[in-house]
Design an enzyme around this catalytic site. Structure first.
Site, PDB file in Angstrom:
ATOM      1  N   SER A 122       0.842  -1.196   0.000  1.00 27.79           N
ATOM      2  CA  SER A 122       0.000   0.000   0.000  1.00 27.79           C
ATOM      3  C   SER A 122       0.882   1.253   0.000  1.00 27.79           C
ATOM      4  O   SER A 122       1.674   1.449  -0.917  1.00 27.79           O
ATOM      5  CB  SER A 122      -0.955  -0.054   1.194  1.00 27.79           C
ATOM      6  OG  SER A 122      -2.000   0.868   1.063  1.00 27.79           O
TER       7      SER A 122
ATOM      8  N   HIS B 233      -7.416  -5.985   0.191  1.00 29.20           N
ATOM      9  CA  HIS B 233      -6.255  -5.097   0.214  1.00 29.20           C
ATOM     10  C   HIS B 233      -5.178  -5.570   1.186  1.00 29.20           C
ATOM     11  O   HIS B 233      -3.997  -5.436   0.919  1.00 29.20           O
ATOM     12  CB  HIS B 233      -6.714  -3.682   0.572  1.00 29.20           C
ATOM     13  CG  HIS B 233      -5.609  -2.671   0.597  1.00 29.20           C
ATOM     14  ND1 HIS B 233      -4.789  -2.436  -0.489  1.00 29.20           N
ATOM     15  CD2 HIS B 233      -5.164  -1.840   1.592  1.00 29.20           C
ATOM     16  CE1 HIS B 233      -3.903  -1.497  -0.183  1.00 29.20           C
ATOM     17  NE2 HIS B 233      -4.106  -1.130   1.070  1.00 29.20           N
TER      18      HIS B 233
END
Length: 262
Positions: free
Chosen positions: A89, A240
């Site tokens: 991320s 994610h």
């Protein structure tokens, strides 16, 4: 800026493989990668860094060039360059920026569920603003912190991660640089305009969650422009937080990448 580092693996200089470096996402910290560090540390150095405003590292204004410079300075101080850099991320964007700005410092690059593009942290931005509006009570225990965070963070796994960023007890406070994070959210969500022709020619693997929207087909042209030798794999069913949701599968992908790239 020198960052806080957790290191596992041989330090006697006999190992000749490039070190492996883990960079966490927004609101994360180095110790989140402890499982992977322990599993990979048999034959090479494995370092995990607290990025600026996170964990035990210093605080300061946030943008990707500055954060990449922090990583480069820290790894140089630890004699850990060039390294294979693995970032998730926000940490993936830092890793990409490091490879683009200082390609000689990066032996290989693995980017977990993020693209070199605008977006990817909108939900976290809302959380950051909400957290900034909370006021600490005079004392706070771990169990009380869960209820204190609940109005801003509905998901318990995210609350559990965020509790790691609070200094509990009397006079509780944030260990992270929350004010700097909130002020820098536009830079964290975004991706800077780069000089024409900038690219990293080394091996690059993007690992996306199969159920995550963060790496889109519209991102592929820029990914190819910046990283002409990239490959993309998707972990079926993962979101994610793919390394936390499917740690063994993510470990398998990392181990194979390290086997191929050396």
């Amino acid at each position: 800026m020198l960052l806080d580092v957790i290191e596992h693996g041989p330090k006697d200089g006999t190992n000749t493989l490039p070190p492996v470096v883990f960079l966490h996402g927004l609101f994360g910290r180095a110790r989140n990668f402890g499982f992977f560090q322990r599993r990979l540390a048999a034959n090479r150095r494995i370092l995990a860094l607290d990025l600026r405003n996170h964990g035990s590292s210093p605080h300061g204004p946030m943008d990707y060039p500055a954060m990449a410079a922090d990583v480069r300075e820290t790894l140089a101080a630890h004699d850990a360059l060039p390294a294979t850099v693995i970032g998730h991320s926000m940490g993936g964007k830092v890793a990409m920026m490091l490879a683009l700005q200082s390609p000689a410092c990066v032996h290989a690059l693995l980017v977990a569920d993020i693209a070199p593009a605008q977006g990817g942290h909108a939900h976290s931005g809302a959380i950051a603003s909400g957290l900034a509006g909370l006021h600490f009570p005079p004392t706070l225990t771990l169990s009380e912190a869960d209820a204190w965070l609940a109005p801003v963070i509905a998901e318990k796994p995210v609350r559990d991660m965020m509790k790691q960023n609070i200094v509990l007890g009397a006079n509780p406070h944030w260990q992270i640089g929350l004010g700097q994070i909130v002020a820098g959210m536009a830079q964290v969500v975004g991706w800077p305009t780069l000089p024409p022709g900038m690219q990293y020619d080394g091996p690059v693997l993007f690992v996306a969650g199969g159920a995550s929207p963060y790496v889109k087909p519209r991102d592929y042209p820029l990914m190819r422009q910046l990283f002409p030798h990239y490959r993309l794999v998707r972990l079926k069913g993962a979101g994610h937080w793919l390394h936390a949701e499917q740690p063994w599968e993510f470990l398998r992908v990392v181990e194979e990448f390290l086997r191929v790239t050396g």
